[in-house]
Design an enzyme around this catalytic site. Structure first.
Site, PDB file in Angstrom:
ATOM      1  N   GLY A 157       0.793  -1.225   0.000  1.00 32.00           N
ATOM      2  CA  GLY A 157       0.000   0.000   0.000  1.00 32.00           C
ATOM      3  C   GLY A 157       0.823   1.271   0.000  1.00 32.00           C
ATOM      4  CG  ASP A 194       4.273  -4.390   7.223  1.00 34.84           C
ATOM      5  OD1 ASP A 194       3.370  -4.600   8.075  1.00 34.84           O
ATOM      6  OD2 ASP A 194       4.041  -3.902   6.108  1.00 34.84           O
ATOM      7  CG  ASP A 212       2.102  -4.174  17.370  1.00 35.32           C
ATOM      8  OD1 ASP A 212       1.767  -3.031  16.996  1.00 35.32           O
ATOM      9  OD2 ASP A 212       1.322  -4.948  17.957  1.00 35.32           O
ATOM     10  CB  VAL A 213       3.919   0.975  15.113  1.00 36.79           C
ATOM     11  CG1 VAL A 213       4.867   0.771  13.953  1.00 36.79           C
ATOM     12  CG2 VAL A 213       2.457   0.887  14.685  1.00 36.79           C
ATOM     13  CG  ASN A 267       2.668   4.136   5.706  1.00 38.63           C
ATOM     14  OD1 ASN A 267       1.806   4.828   5.188  1.00 38.63           O
ATOM     15  ND2 ASN A 267       2.751   2.834   5.491  1.00 38.63           N
ATOM     16  CE1 TYR A 326      -6.781   3.931   8.813  1.00 39.17           C
ATOM     17  CE2 TYR A 326      -8.105   4.972   7.107  1.00 39.17           C
ATOM     18  CZ  TYR A 326      -6.879   4.573   7.579  1.00 39.17           C
ATOM     19  OH  TYR A 326      -5.751   4.793   6.840  1.00 39.17           O
TER      20      TYR A 326
END
Length: 167
Positions: A17, A37, A65-66, A92, A158
């Site tokens: 993406g 990622d 994992d952010v 991002n 979202y």
């Protein structure tokens, strides 16, 4: 390799993406890329690494994992150990839950807020700390999708961090 003079960019959510769409032009502009990622995205990460390498740049994949600051810190550490000092960090990574506002479950909303709000915060915070430690400065970029500007009814959770659940 730490201390290398090559420009190094780390992009979270870079396996596909928007993240991939950021990684490839940065490589075209001469950046080596840390493709960050989640662990389950390894196939996508490998494809982005190959695309960056086809552009004549170095690339490495890191998983994490952010929504967990230790995960962000580890991705930065692993990536910079492989490619050198960080020059650009692109926050991002994000997730979306496709549900009408009346159908959003608390646990799904919590996960979206953890990744899309806390994850961005931790990414910016830890990238800034890294730039200070390096003594070199750098750029932190926050990426966002079209939903930041125009909410969609089936993406209420979202869209909510942008204070717009629907039009």
């Amino acid at each position: 390799m730490a201390g290398s003079t090559a420009a190094v960019g780390l992009i979270t959510g870079a396996g596909r993406g928007i993240g991939r769409a950021i990684a490839e032009p940065l490589a075209d502009d001469g950046q080596d890329i840390i493709v960050a990622d989640i662990p389950g995205a390894q196939k996508n990460v490998d494809e982005v690494i190959a695309a960056v390498q086809q552009r004549g740049r170095r690339a490495v994949g890191v998983a994490g994992d952010v929504s967990n600051p230790e995960g962000v810190e580890r991705m930065i550490k692993e990536g910079t150990e492989a490619l050198g000092d960080l020059t650009v960090f692109v926050a991002n990574a994000g997730i979306a839950q496709v549900d009408e506002i009346l159908d959003v479950k608390p646990d799904a909303l919590d996960r979206i807020l953890d990744v899309n709000i806390k994850g961005v915060f931790y990414s910016c915070q830890l990238a800034a700390k890294r730039f200070i430690e390096q003594g070199s400065g750098g750029r932190i970029i926050g990426a966002a999708s079209i939903v930041s500007f125009r909410p969609f009814p089936i993406l209420a959770s979202y869209s909510a961090p942008n204070r717009r659940c629907a039009d």
